[in-house]
Write a protein that holds these residues in place. Sequence first.
Motif, mmCIF file in Angstrom:
data_model
loop_
_atom_site.group_PDB
_atom_site.id
_atom_site.type_symbol
_atom_site.label_atom_id
_atom_site.label_comp_id
_atom_site.label_asym_id
_atom_site.label_seq_id
_atom_site.Cartn_x
_atom_site.Cartn_y
_atom_site.Cartn_z
ATOM 1 N N LEU A 207 0.899 -1.027 -0.130
ATOM 2 C CA LEU A 207 0.102 0.047 -0.016
ATOM 3 C C LEU A 207 0.701 1.260 0.127
ATOM 4 C CD1 LEU A 207 -0.049 1.550 3.043
ATOM 5 C CD2 LEU A 207 -1.136 -0.518 3.645
ATOM 6 N N GLU B 143 0.567 5.231 1.698
ATOM 7 C CA GLU B 143 -0.706 5.773 2.576
ATOM 8 C C GLU B 143 -1.506 6.569 2.192
ATOM 9 O OE1 GLU B 143 0.533 8.194 6.686
ATOM 10 O OE2 GLU B 143 1.897 8.299 4.870
ATOM 11 N N GLU C 162 -4.565 4.319 -0.468
ATOM 12 C CA GLU C 162 -4.826 3.317 0.230
ATOM 13 C C GLU C 162 -6.265 2.659 0.278
ATOM 14 O OE1 GLU C 162 -6.055 2.347 3.280
ATOM 15 O OE2 GLU C 162 -5.991 4.399 4.588
ATOM 16 N N TYR D 24 -8.063 0.563 -2.281
ATOM 17 C CA TYR D 24 -8.159 -0.797 -1.957
ATOM 18 C C TYR D 24 -9.129 -1.192 -1.159
ATOM 19 C CZ TYR D 24 -6.296 -5.477 -0.899
ATOM 20 O OH TYR D 24 -6.342 -6.843 -0.493
ATOM 21 N N HIS D 25 -8.928 -0.536 -0.064
ATOM 22 C CA HIS D 25 -9.537 -1.033 1.322
ATOM 23 C C HIS D 25 -10.975 -0.626 1.221
ATOM 24 C CE1 HIS D 25 -5.295 -0.862 3.329
ATOM 25 N NE2 HIS D 25 -5.814 -1.967 3.240
#
Length: 281
Positions: free
Chosen positions: A58, A60, A63, A66-67
Amino acid sequence: MGYSEEERAFIEWYPRGYGVGFKVKERLFETQTKYQRLELYQTEGFGKLLVLDGTVQLVEIGEESYHEVLVHPVMLAHPNPKRVLIIGGGDGGTLREVLRHESVEKATMVEIDEMVVEVSRIYLGIDRGAFDDPRAELIIGDGVKYLKETEERFDVIIVDSTDPVGPAKLLFSEEFYRSAYEKLNEKGLYITQAGSVYLFTNELLDAYKAMKKVFDRVYYFSFPVIGYASPWSFLVGVKGDLDFRKVDVSRAPEKLYYYDPERHETLFQMPKYVRELLEKE
């Protein structure tokens, strides 16, 4: 593959000579854990960069691309997700997003590498307190072994693993999918990332084929993820009569940056030739 001191850059090389790179200000941390090489860098424009065995996990800044996509589509497609299992996800981003759902009574996270959790908590902090949430249970152990042996049942299982090549291949096996199916409640959803659409196409096809042997229905979708060789693929397995194409927008958390529940249908865009390959399976 890796960090070049001369160029002050980190580059992850994919098959066929395709690379994803970041300009680096400094290396913040590096160590060989019991399981893998862990590196952390400060990039010029994307904050901190977490790398495991030479692969970008990842950045910062971004990110959430994706999450959010790994978590919210399945959480909103399930009518009442109370118990959630996360396999992997040591940085805490997936756990953070799961716990944004008020219906969650318990979120169990099984991460094999304790160092990933420790370094992420100290240097990254993207969990934003999720590890300290009373609903969260962190287990340091083998997710494959845990899923086979646990007597617990889950509404949603999320696999936040490394790419579907090398050591993580077990997480993309028919045997593992059968364990997951068994441990889902009567109505349940399973999701996994499945690699680069263009560069891990064969791995995506293999995982899709194996999942179709196990789950009642399997869906595929893609999304552009910052730091990865996008578009990135995801696979969803369904147990019971749930329809992953429908989500409850009213339960969506506030301030989502990338995933848009009101445009859920846009997830299912897939390059024509890849869709045709998948539909042959």
